[in-house]
Design a protein around this motif. Structure first.
Motif, PDB file in Angstrom:
ATOM      1  N   LEU B 144       2.904   4.436   5.299  1.00  0.00           N
ATOM      2  CA  LEU B 144       3.335   4.093   3.932  1.00  0.00           C
ATOM      3  C   LEU B 144       4.175   2.821   3.941  1.00  0.00           C
ATOM      4  O   LEU B 144       4.078   1.978   3.055  1.00  0.00           O
ATOM      5  N   LYS B 145       4.976   2.680   5.003  1.00  0.00           N
ATOM      6  CA  LYS B 145       5.843   1.499   5.109  1.00  0.00           C
ATOM      7  C   LYS B 145       5.029   0.205   5.223  1.00  0.00           C
ATOM      8  O   LYS B 145       5.538  -0.879   4.971  1.00  0.00           O
ATOM      9  N   PHE B 151       2.879  -1.628  -4.182  1.00  0.00           N
ATOM     10  CA  PHE B 151       2.016  -0.444  -4.148  1.00  0.00           C
ATOM     11  C   PHE B 151       2.760   0.760  -3.565  1.00  0.00           C
ATOM     12  O   PHE B 151       2.442   1.897  -3.857  1.00  0.00           O
ATOM     13  N   ARG B 152       3.738   0.449  -2.722  1.00  0.00           N
ATOM     14  CA  ARG B 152       4.471   1.541  -2.076  1.00  0.00           C
ATOM     15  C   ARG B 152       5.413   2.229  -3.078  1.00  0.00           C
ATOM     16  O   ARG B 152       5.535   3.446  -3.096  1.00  0.00           O
ATOM     17  N   GLY B 186      -2.730   1.737  -4.139  1.00  0.00           N
ATOM     18  CA  GLY B 186      -1.836   2.091  -3.030  1.00  0.00           C
ATOM     19  C   GLY B 186      -2.362   3.288  -2.252  1.00  0.00           C
ATOM     20  O   GLY B 186      -2.370   3.298  -1.018  1.00  0.00           O
ATOM     21  N   ARG B 187      -2.822   4.278  -2.983  1.00  0.00           N
ATOM     22  CA  ARG B 187      -3.338   5.477  -2.300  1.00  0.00           C
ATOM     23  C   ARG B 187      -4.603   5.159  -1.504  1.00  0.00           C
ATOM     24  O   ARG B 187      -4.807   5.703  -0.407  1.00  0.00           O
ATOM     25  N   THR B 188      -5.430   4.304  -2.073  1.00  0.00           N
ATOM     26  CA  THR B 188      -6.656   3.933  -1.349  1.00  0.00           C
ATOM     27  C   THR B 188      -6.302   3.208  -0.048  1.00  0.00           C
ATOM     28  O   THR B 188      -6.880   3.486   1.013  1.00  0.00           O
ATOM     29  N   LEU B 193      -5.783   3.645   5.890  1.00  0.00           N
ATOM     30  CA  LEU B 193      -4.995   3.606   7.128  1.00  0.00           C
ATOM     31  C   LEU B 193      -5.015   4.955   7.849  1.00  0.00           C
ATOM     32  O   LEU B 193      -5.012   5.022   9.074  1.00  0.00           O
ATOM     33  N   LEU B 194      -5.055   6.022   7.059  1.00  0.00           N
ATOM     34  CA  LEU B 194      -4.898   7.351   7.656  1.00  0.00           C
ATOM     35  C   LEU B 194      -6.213   7.995   8.084  1.00  0.00           C
ATOM     36  O   LEU B 194      -6.223   8.835   8.988  1.00  0.00           O
ATOM     37  N   MET B 195      -7.303   7.612   7.436  1.00  0.00           N
ATOM     38  CA  MET B 195      -8.589   8.270   7.728  1.00  0.00           C
ATOM     39  C   MET B 195      -8.929   8.294   9.217  1.00  0.00           C
ATOM     40  O   MET B 195      -9.308   9.337   9.741  1.00  0.00           O
ATOM     41  N   PRO B 196      -8.762   7.140   9.916  1.00  0.00           N
ATOM     42  CA  PRO B 196      -9.128   7.177  11.346  1.00  0.00           C
ATOM     43  C   PRO B 196      -8.246   8.128  12.151  1.00  0.00           C
ATOM     44  O   PRO B 196      -8.647   8.612  13.205  1.00  0.00           O
TER      45      PRO B 196
END
Lengths: 511, 199
Positions: B144-145, B151-152, B186-188, B193-196
């Protein structure tokens, strides 16, 4: 729902997660997800993310936040005020000239209105001055030493005459409130000096300075807490009832656990009214202690008791000059005043039928019986560190022994402007009070100057004028002579027996 | 929104602690500065937590939160009751945090390359690890940072602090549509970033 572009998908999924889609859109999107497993996985990742963020740990609470913030605010205010002083003087001078010209212009234009305003104020002030705290005002305690302050803290009693037979006592009954009494007593506990106290607890030189500061701060507060007038009225600061617990708690907070243990034994052996209940709590740093100390100027609300009335008044006086005046007269005259006032306040048994259960929670009961004056505050005294979330360090030993539910005139104070005065109709005949009926009186603050001292008192608001106003009018019609302190002193020197005898009737004592 | 007329009637029967923000502010503006303590106590934890959620640094929280309240104290005499005190304090907090971020020149810590490297390392390290809640949060907060501040901030206000779209719009001084769009983008970005790591 057809295939969505990346942008469409990201917009809809965000609204979906926040439950912002309409029922039809939501149903269609869920159908889309059931047909597109990759999209469903993405939604799942986002949902997991959202939940994890919502469950993020919170930062640990900071009990000292307000304390440090208030220090920074003070510093900020000081910085700003010093900045203001440095502003060029000519700017201020110019502003002053403009203001004077403006006000002068308005005054000339509206002179009749201003004249009426000031006349009305003057009338109000005279009415008040003639009714409440007229005559000379003197602090009852002018030169209390630290030993006396310590003994008042530890044992709840402070003598008000040189023979130490009359004393002001505070009885703290925990949740049941507290009483202030002025009674004739024999001292049962030998007084303790600060030196003896320090030695018994084994406190260091640094701690001794802290204890001295605590006692010095409360000394000022005590000296400001009781005022007497030569019109037989007495004003007692409402905070006096909780001062003992504050002092003992603050002293206990300054000690280390081993010293606190000794302090507990010290109090136990002497059967002091307080007991130390938390020995192992860490020592409170001195900068926190000093923040908890009472401000000399804080709070000006006094319970004012005269032979005629019980009132709650805001009294602002220059105590330094009063004390200086009183020191010149010294103890003799104060004793004469005190004796006379006590006789006047307590000569009549004032036991008014009033069922205890009907007493208000936040009331102040005033009762005079058996030659003693008693004020009962129904609100429990608070700890000076209550705002900082500190555990209770000190507790009244006899909290379980209820304060005697004496009946009396009940003064209930709600905020700054409403006073209920409960008094049954069958009040014994007493001067002035015969005209007082129970009920609610609305008050507002009026500034007045009595004997060169600024005194703020509450007077009735116009809509309730008829009640207390009638008393004020009667008093104005039959003004009682003010007594000159000098002549009083001369009288007392001429004839030692001039210390008043208790009267059998309710008539005013004449010297 | 105009100042409610009732604010001028200060009910002396109610203890200050039970009075509404607006009544306390009226008292403050009338010279009773003691009520400021009650307002601070009411919102200090909310402010501290929003600072914490933006900086994720417990040591910085109190200093910044206190500067927020000093600003609130200075500005309170001019508070016009046009928004709720709550969102007004949030706005001051967010602006203060933005200033701090600018001051400290906190920018994205990672270039795309280095981010990729780090992420790959994490994936290798975590390949055989199941996330417990704490690890999961760490990974999410760390990622998130990496988002740009604009967007954050909406994500922090929505998902951590639980503000509504309308409140976020008031705090960030923008339209509700802008809030929706920034949240969505922002969520996208966060999901990408998190999917992998998570899937």
């Amino acid at each position: 729902m057809n295939n969505l572009t990346t942008q469409e998908f990201s917009q809809i999924v965000s609204l979906y997660l926040d439950d912002r889609l309409g029922p039809d859109e939501k149903r269609r999107f869920e159908l889309y997800l059931s047909e597109h497993p990759t999209a469903a996985r993405e939604v799942e990742v986002l949902r997991t993310t959202q939940k994890a963020l919502a469950d993020s740990p919170k930062v640990a609470p900071n009990d000292w936040f307000w304390l440090t913030l208030s220090q920074r605010l003070d510093a900020d205010r000081n910085r700003r005020s010093s900045f203001t002083v440095r502003r060029p003087a000519f700017v201020l001078s110019a502003v002053t000239v403009v203001l004077v010209a403006l006000i002068g212009g308005i005054y000339v234009k509206d002179a009749p209105m201003f004249h009426r305003f000031f006349q009305e104020k003057k009338d109000q002030v005279e009415t008040v001055a003639g009714s409440l705290m007229s005559g000379n005002i003197l602090p009852l305690f002018t030169n209390v030493n630290k030993d006396e302050v310590l003994n008042f803290a530890l044992f709840g009693s402070i003598p008000i005459d040189s023979s130490r037979t009359t004393s002001l006592q505070v009885k703290d009954a925990g949740a049941q409130g507290a009483q202030i009494r002025i009674v004739k007593t024999k001292e049962t506990v030998p007084p303790v000096s600060v030196d003896e106290f320090a030695e018994a607890l084994g406190i260091s030189a640094g701690q001794r300075e802290v204890v001295d500061s605590i006692l010095g701060s409360y000394k000022e507060k005590i000296q400001n807490s009781v005022l007497v007038t030569d019109h037989d009225a007495m004003a007692i600061h409402a905070e006096l009832a909780e001062m003992n617990r504050s002092m003992v708690t603050t002293i206990a907070a300054s000690l280390e656990p081993s010293q606190r243990s000794r302090f507990r034994r010290f109090l136990d052996v002497r059967k002091a009214p307080y007991s130390v209940v938390a020995v192992n709590t860490p020592t409170v740093p001195s900068h926190i202690l000093f923040r908890s100390l009472p401000k000399v100027s804080s709070g000006k609300k006094y319970v004012v008791i005269s032979p005629d009335q019980v009132q709650f008044a805001e009294v602002t006086v220059d105590l330094d000059s009063l004390r200086s005046h009183a020191r010149q007269q010294e103890r003799r005259i104060r004793e004469v005043l005190t004796e006379r006032m006590l006789a006047e306040l307590t000569e009549t048994e004032r036991s008014f039928a009033h069922p205890h259960s009907a007493l208000p929670d936040d009331g102040v009961r005033v009762q005079a019986t058996g030659g003693a004056l008693q004020i009962h505050f129904e609100a429990a005294p608070s700890s000076p560190f209550a705002d900082f979330g500190m555990p209770e360090l000190v507790r009244p030993r006899s909290a379980s022994s209820a304060l005697r539910p004496e009946d009396g005139a009940v003064l209930r104070v709600n905020g700054d402007s409403l006073v209920s005065f409960a008094m049954p109709a069958d009040v014994p005949s007493m001067r002035g009070l015969r005209n007082v009926t129970g009920g609610e009186y609305r008050f507002r603050v009026v500034d007045s100057v009595i004997n060169g001292q600024r005194v703020k008192v509450f007077i009735t608001a116009p809509d309730n004028k008829n009640k207390l106003g009638s008393i004020l009018r009667e008093r104005a019609a039959h003004p009682e002579p003010l007594i000159d302190l000098d002549s009083l002193l001369k009288e007392s020197e001429k004839e030692p027996a001039a210390v008043p005898q208790k009267q059998k009737s309710g008539k005013q004592l004449e010297l | 929104m105009a100042k409610p007329a009732l604010i001028n009637i200060i009910d002396v029967h109610i203890p200050n602690e039970q009075k509404s923000d607006d009544v306390l502010i009226s008292q403050f503006q009338g010279g009773d500065h003691g009520v400021f303590r009650i307002l601070v106590q009411r919102y200090q934890e909310k402010v501290r937590n929003i600072v914490f959620s933006i900086f994720n640094d417990p040591d910085a929280v109190d200093d910044i939160a206190q500067e927020v309240f000093i600003k609130v104290y200075q500005a309170l005499p001019n508070f016009r009751f046009e928004s709720s005190f709550y969102t007004w304090v949030y706005r001051i907090t967010v602006n203060k945090c933005r200033d701090e971020l600018r001051k400290k020149k906190v920018k994205r810590f990672f270039t795309f390359q280095s981010f990729e490297k780090t992420t790959n390392l994490k994936i290798e390290n975590m390949a055989t690890t199941t996330f417990d809640d704490e690890n999961l949060r760490d990974v999410i907060e760390e990622n998130l940072k990496k988002l740009p501040e604009k967007f954050r901030m909406p994500i922090v206000l929505k998902d951590i602090d639980g503000l509504s779209y309308e409140e976020i719009a008031e705090v960030l001084d923008c339209e509700v549509g802008t809030v929706k769009s920034r949240l969505s983008r922002g969520r996208t970005m966060l999901k990408d970033l998190l999917m992998p790591i998570l899937v």
